[in-house]
Scaffold this active site. Structure first.
Site, PDB file in Angstrom:
ATOM      1  CE  LYS A 153     -25.118   6.720 -66.023  1.00  0.00           C
ATOM      2  NZ  LYS A 153     -25.284   5.265 -66.246  1.00  0.00           N
ATOM      3  CB  SER A 234     -23.832   4.811 -69.850  1.00  0.00           C
ATOM      4  OG  SER A 234     -24.627   4.327 -68.775  1.00  0.00           O
ATOM      5  CB  SER A 258     -23.808   1.398 -67.448  1.00  0.00           C
ATOM      6  OG  SER A 258     -24.204   1.375 -68.803  1.00  0.00           O
TER       7      SER A 258
END
Length: 576
Positions: A153, A234, A258
């Protein structure tokens, strides 16, 4: 700078595409000279998102079909499969890496540029893969991840030619001081960093009304199961990349849901560890009380290969000292099991706390799976509730400011998270080079100066309908840890730990091994997030109405990953 279109940070796309295609077809003559000649990793221009006029059945089928890689099927291949191919000489890491790069372009070739989970490709990935191959030829295989490409990420730092932006244009061009601990550990394990994935900007800490999976740097990430709905976040891009067979595993981060949410919404395995098991050093922070780095993979075994590589004590994250004496001597791979391990297991269903909030279709399908678990020899105990669920679990959906909604900000998760974000981010930014962004104040100011691209004001950018209201709420705290802050932190931790999940596991004198929960009910992983406790989610089924996957999750107490791995892998085996 004030532009509302997506920027993609690939090196020369046409050149990378051509190189990857040639290697994937087995023609490597002279290509490393081309790879090594790359200069900057960034394009000097941007281009507009091209939305498709139509999406045909044929185009969707081609999206879901992965070509052979040097004659080998790598679609849905496990990490062990890929290692076997490389050990047998059927595939090299260089070829595998090139095929995954080619897969990125294959997905984007349909002009579905807004569905790409990939924000940046590592210009050194092919060179790293070739080094892994050379080590293998020399008889040095570092472990199960040797030569395996992965992504992280874009809030996880890497000290290379990749950027770390957390999805914000404000951090473009900034230079991190070192690899994140987890990236360094994966490099040591011989894995190949392929690139960075898209995410919800600032990991969902910038807006209360926003489009999950959207950032100014990456545009809108979309699940290939349904391009029109929330892909989960996320850590959206990391989950989608694994689901789309772009990599075998990826890393994401979680403060509250997330990892678990995007994993279950993309039909993959997600492992959210205990806070303190995996170092957060080098990760753009939100709240050190709840932040953790998690793993996405297609199987529990693959996820555990990655988990075993990244956990450990780190002097740059003092929370990791809590794991001493609480982790297995032989790492978590030893806990992997088959369905036979379910005999004698004691698993609880917190029905009123979470299950009652799932829709009827999910309840029916997940309960059928629970029956299979019971038939395999497990004892299933219903009604193992979080004791004060009526106070701490919102009946209307995920809400990290539920205490304030009830009129008690001193019982609200968001009360302390926004203060933590103010302070923790400032500490992180202080170490960056080549940037003037040093605080939340600087981020807000940057967004105001680039209002359209960053959606600084309500209704200016549809993806940030409420503007940057959460950043403004964070700014308003000034980072002051007042009595309300400490009361909220104490309340949330106590009511989700010893008076919450631990009490549900004890359930009188039942002493359960784990709780089974429906992770599409966001309140389930929210309680685990506040506690800092681990969760593993498994794919279960695809909803008939939305076309989106949903999962079944196992929740445990602090540092119970070995137990969760044991039963998650057993349930996974049962599903075959």
């Amino acid at each position: 700078m004030d532009r509302s279109y997506r920027r993609i940070f690939y090196i020369d796309d046409d050149r990378m595409h051509a190189v990857a295609e040639r290697i994937a077809l087995g023609n490597t003559n002279g290509l490393l000279d081309i790879v090594n000649s790359h200069g900057s990793q960034l394009l000097n221009h941007s281009y507009l998102v091209q939305y498709p006029l139509s999406i045909t059945t044929a185009s969707v089928e081609s999206l879901n079909t992965l070509d052979l890689c040097n004659g080998v099927v790598i679609e849905e291949a496990s990490i062990d499969d890929l290692q076997r191919y490389m050990s047998d000489g059927k595939l090299t890491s260089l070829q595998l890496t090139a095929c995954y790069i080619y897969r990125v372009f294959q997905v984007e070739s349909l002009q579905l540029t807004t569905s790409s989970p990939v924000l940046q490709l590592n210009p050194d990935a092919l060179k790293i893969a070739r080094t892994a191959d050379s080590e293998r030829v020399a008889g040095h295989v570092r472990g199960p991840l040797h030569g395996i490409p992965f992504m992280v990420k874009d809030n996880i730092a890497s000290k290379d030619r990749l950027e770390t932006t957390a999805g914000s244009l404000a951090l473009r061009g900034s230079v991190v001081p070192r690899d994140a601990f987890v990236v360094a550990r994966l490099r040591e394990a011989g894995a190949v960093l392929l690139g960075k994935t898209t995410l919800s900007e600032w990991a969902d800490a910038r807006s209360s009304n926003y489009s999950e999976g959207y950032s100014a740097t990456g545009g809108q990430a979309r699940s290939s199961y349904n391009l029109t709905v929330n892909p989960g976040g996320s850590s959206s891009g990391s989950a989608i990349a694994v689901a789309n067979n772009i990599v075998a595993f990826a890393l994401g981060t979680e403060t509250d849901g997330s990892v678990i949410n995007p994993a279950e919404r993309n039909a993959i395995v997600g492992v959210k560890p205990t806070v303190g098991l995996v170092s957060r050093a080098g990760v753009v922070p939100e709240s050190l009380h709840q932040d953790t780095v998690g793993v996405f993979a297609r199987t529990v075994r693959d996820a555990v290969h990655a988990l075993d590589a990244i956990y450990g004590v780190d002097t740059l994250d003092n929370y990791t000292s809590a794991q001493v004496g609480n982790t297995p001597k032989d790492r978590y791979g030893k806990s992997l099991s088959d369905r036979s391990a379910l005999r004698g297991a004691k698993l609880g269903l917190p029905w009123l706390s979470f299950w009652a909030l799932a829709d009827p279709e999910q309840q029916a399908i997940l309960l059928a799976l629970v029956e299979l678990i019971k038939d395999a020899g497990a004892t299933i105990i219903n009604g193992t509730e979080i004791p004060n669920y009526q106070t701490i679990v919102s009946p209307t959906g995920w809400n990290w400011d539920y205490g304030t909604t009830r009129g008690y900000p001193n019982e609200s998760e968001y009360t302390y998270v926004k203060v933590d974000f103010y302070n923790n981010l400032q500490t992180y930014l202080s170490e960056l080079g080549n940037t003037t962004i040093r605080s939340i104040e600087d981020v807000v100011r940057f967004n105001n100066e680039n209002a359209r691209a960053e959606g600084a004001f309500p209704n200016l950018n549809p993806a940030f309908a409420s503007g940057q209201d959460l950043l403004l709420a964070t700014l308003a705290t000034g980072g002051v840890m007042n009595s309300t802050y400490w009361e909220a932190l104490t309340f949330c931790q106590e009511s989700t730990r010893e008076k919450g999940i631990d009490a549900a596991l004890q359930n009188g004198n039942d002493n359960l091994d784990a709780l089974l929960v429906p992770p599409d009910v966001g309140q389930s992983y929210q309680i685990a997030a506040q506690a800092g406790y681990p969760v593993i989610t498994l794919p279960a089924y695809i909803h008939s109405l939305s076309g989106m996957p949903f999962g079944l999750a196992l929740m445990g107490t602090a540092f119970s990953e070995a137990t969760l791995v044991k039963y998650a892998s057993a349930i996974e085996d049962l599903q075959k």
